[in-house]
Design a protein around this motif. Structure first.
Motif, PDB file in Angstrom:
ATOM      1  N   VAL A   1       0.837  -1.208   0.000  1.00  0.00           N
ATOM      2  CA  VAL A   1       0.000   0.000   0.000  1.00  0.00           C
ATOM      3  C   VAL A   1       0.870   1.256   0.000  1.00  0.00           C
ATOM      4  O   VAL A   1       0.660   2.176  -0.803  1.00  0.00           O
ATOM      5  CB  VAL A   1      -0.954  -0.002   1.205  1.00  0.00           C
ATOM      6  CG1 VAL A   1      -1.669   1.353   1.330  1.00  0.00           C
ATOM      7  CG2 VAL A   1      -1.983  -1.115   1.068  1.00  0.00           C
TER       8      VAL A   1
ATOM      9  N   ALA B   1      -6.548  -6.878   1.364  1.00  0.00           N
ATOM     10  CA  ALA B   1      -7.508  -6.758   2.469  1.00  0.00           C
ATOM     11  C   ALA B   1      -7.212  -7.785   3.558  1.00  0.00           C
ATOM     12  O   ALA B   1      -7.221  -7.461   4.756  1.00  0.00           O
ATOM     13  CB  ALA B   1      -8.936  -6.932   1.943  1.00  0.00           C
TER      14      ALA B   1
ATOM     15  N   ALA C   1     -11.086  -1.924   1.796  1.00  0.00           N
ATOM     16  CA  ALA C   1     -10.636  -2.763   0.684  1.00  0.00           C
ATOM     17  C   ALA C   1     -11.611  -3.916   0.442  1.00  0.00           C
ATOM     18  O   ALA C   1     -11.934  -4.231  -0.711  1.00  0.00           O
ATOM     19  CB  ALA C   1      -9.235  -3.302   0.973  1.00  0.00           C
TER      20      ALA C   1
ATOM     21  N   LYS D   1      -5.974   6.436  -0.090  1.00  0.00           N
ATOM     22  CA  LYS D   1      -6.052   4.983   0.094  1.00  0.00           C
ATOM     23  C   LYS D   1      -7.097   4.348  -0.811  1.00  0.00           C
ATOM     24  O   LYS D   1      -6.847   3.307  -1.419  1.00  0.00           O
ATOM     25  CB  LYS D   1      -6.361   4.663   1.564  1.00  0.00           C
ATOM     26  CG  LYS D   1      -5.264   5.054   2.540  1.00  0.00           C
ATOM     27  CD  LYS D   1      -3.961   4.346   2.266  1.00  0.00           C
ATOM     28  CE  LYS D   1      -2.960   4.519   3.392  1.00  0.00           C
ATOM     29  NZ  LYS D   1      -2.610   5.917   3.657  1.00  0.00           N
ATOM     30  N   SER D   2      -8.287   4.954  -0.930  1.00  0.00           N
ATOM     31  CA  SER D   2      -9.301   4.362  -1.802  1.00  0.00           C
ATOM     32  C   SER D   2      -8.858   4.423  -3.259  1.00  0.00           C
ATOM     33  O   SER D   2      -9.154   3.521  -4.047  1.00  0.00           O
ATOM     34  CB  SER D   2     -10.646   5.070  -1.623  1.00  0.00           C
ATOM     35  OG  SER D   2     -10.536   6.452  -1.910  1.00  0.00           O
TER      36      SER D   2
ATOM     37  N   PHE E   1      -6.471   1.561  -3.734  1.00  0.00           N
ATOM     38  CA  PHE E   1      -7.209   0.301  -3.832  1.00  0.00           C
ATOM     39  C   PHE E   1      -7.858   0.167  -5.212  1.00  0.00           C
ATOM     40  O   PHE E   1      -7.913  -0.926  -5.774  1.00  0.00           O
ATOM     41  CB  PHE E   1      -8.270   0.213  -2.733  1.00  0.00           C
ATOM     42  CG  PHE E   1      -7.708   0.090  -1.338  1.00  0.00           C
ATOM     43  CD1 PHE E   1      -6.424  -0.383  -1.124  1.00  0.00           C
ATOM     44  CD2 PHE E   1      -8.464   0.433  -0.224  1.00  0.00           C
ATOM     45  CE1 PHE E   1      -5.894  -0.505   0.147  1.00  0.00           C
ATOM     46  CE2 PHE E   1      -7.952   0.316   1.061  1.00  0.00           C
ATOM     47  CZ  PHE E   1      -6.661  -0.155   1.243  1.00  0.00           C
TER      48      PHE E   1
ATOM     49  N   GLN F   1      -7.339  -2.667  -8.008  1.00  0.00           N
ATOM     50  CA  GLN F   1      -8.513  -3.350  -8.562  1.00  0.00           C
ATOM     51  C   GLN F   1      -8.521  -3.309 -10.090  1.00  0.00           C
ATOM     52  O   GLN F   1      -9.048  -4.229 -10.735  1.00  0.00           O
ATOM     53  CB  GLN F   1      -9.789  -2.700  -8.014  1.00  0.00           C
ATOM     54  CG  GLN F   1     -11.024  -3.557  -8.091  1.00  0.00           C
ATOM     55  CD  GLN F   1     -12.166  -2.948  -7.299  1.00  0.00           C
ATOM     56  OE1 GLN F   1     -12.294  -1.729  -7.191  1.00  0.00           O
ATOM     57  NE2 GLN F   1     -13.007  -3.791  -6.723  1.00  0.00           N
TER      58      GLN F   1
ATOM     59  N   LEU G   1      -6.637  -7.286  -4.686  1.00  0.00           N
ATOM     60  CA  LEU G   1      -7.169  -6.408  -3.638  1.00  0.00           C
ATOM     61  C   LEU G   1      -7.680  -7.231  -2.461  1.00  0.00           C
ATOM     62  O   LEU G   1      -7.540  -6.820  -1.301  1.00  0.00           O
ATOM     63  CB  LEU G   1      -8.290  -5.531  -4.205  1.00  0.00           C
ATOM     64  CG  LEU G   1      -8.855  -4.473  -3.248  1.00  0.00           C
ATOM     65  CD1 LEU G   1      -7.758  -3.552  -2.734  1.00  0.00           C
ATOM     66  CD2 LEU G   1      -9.953  -3.671  -3.932  1.00  0.00           C
TER      67      LEU G   1
END
Length: 275
Positions: free
Chosen positions: A30, A76, A124, A55-56, A59, A63, A72
């Motif tokens: 990350v 998680a 996530a 962060k999103s 992710f 993805q 992903l």
């Protein structure tokens, strides 16, 4: 008669070590991606923006890769493992911090870390099943809004801002002072590996501290203005850094530091004793 002071704690159970290593790898992934995307955003490479470095956004980047949902999902699970390790350190005291004031403070820090990465694991996982649930900046904005609705809400947000700033200052102090070296140097590593870990850790902790400082400042603005929209997460912190004089270069330097922090997590997983 046994000398209690000579007691040397044994290694933690194998499952704790496995959880910790998997979690550190996920955390490293990350942070490396955050650093890479933030660096690209600094110079507008590949259409990346500071929002993409949240962060999103990271992710979403994972993805969008081939087999992205699987990747992903692994991230998680890794972040969940990191969360459980931190909770184990806090509750079971596997790091042997003790129950005095200093030890309890460190164990509370483990608990807080577990809560933060637990929230990231949840985000996530929601994205894997098709519900993004909003960005990291939005979550902090929501938190600020909830606090502002409470009695003495501005004070509560202000306290959160001060706590975040204090955490950022501690990260910078922790890295710059080299306090983390004792953990690296206790692992019996080769000199070259040890030096690489020390160098990566110093740069990484300082860069991470800078981001926390900016996030704390944003919460402070939200407290003073009583406007939740002033609060923000890492993507907002990157945007703030980029907006100043020589902002692109400052953001790029911080981004490279975050990559070093991610590399340090990989090296911890491979070389550092787990407790």
């Amino acid at each position: 008669m046994n000398d209690v002071s000579s007691y040397v704690p044994g290694p933690p159970p194998a499952w704790v070590e496995n959880f910790a290593k998997f979690g550190l790898i996920a955390k490293g992934v990350v942070y490396c991606l955050v650093g890479v995307v933030a660096f690209m955003a600094a110079f507008e490479l590949g259409g990346k923006s500071t929002e993409s470095a949240g962060k999103s956004g990271i992710f979403k980047t994972i993805q969008d890769m081939p087999g992205g949902n699987v990747l992903l999902g692994l991230v998680a699970i890794g972040l969940l493992c990191y969360t459980l390790w931190r909770f184990t350190q806090a509750i079971k005291d596997t790091a042997h911090k003790g129950s005095d004031a200093k030890g309890m403070g460190q164990r509370l820090r483990f608990m807080f870390s577990g809560l933060v990465y637990g929230a990231l694991a949840f985000l996530a996982a929601r994205m894997v099943i098709g519900n993004s649930g909003g960005g990291s900046g939005d979550s902090r904005e929501t938190l600020a809004a909830k606090l502002l609705e409470q009695p003495f809400g501005q004070w509560l947000v202000g306290i959160l801002a001060l706590g975040t700033i204090a955490s950022g200052l501690y990260q910078i102090y922790y890295g710059y002072s080299g306090k983390y070296k004792k953990h690296v140097q206790s692992g019996g590593l080769k000199h070259e590996v040890e030096e690489q870990m020390i160098r990566a850790g110093k740069i990484g902790y300082v860069a991470r501290g800078v981001v926390w400082l900016v996030i704390g400042y944003l919460f402070g603005r939200a407290a003073l203005s009583a406007r939740a929209k002033e609060a923000g997460g890492s993507s907002d912190a990157f945007q703030f850094l980029e907006s100043g004089s020589y902002g692109s270069y400052i953001l790029a330097a911080v981004a490279l530091g975050l990559i070093f922090y991610g590399v340090f997590m990989f090296m911890r997983a491979k070389y550092k004793p787990i407790y």
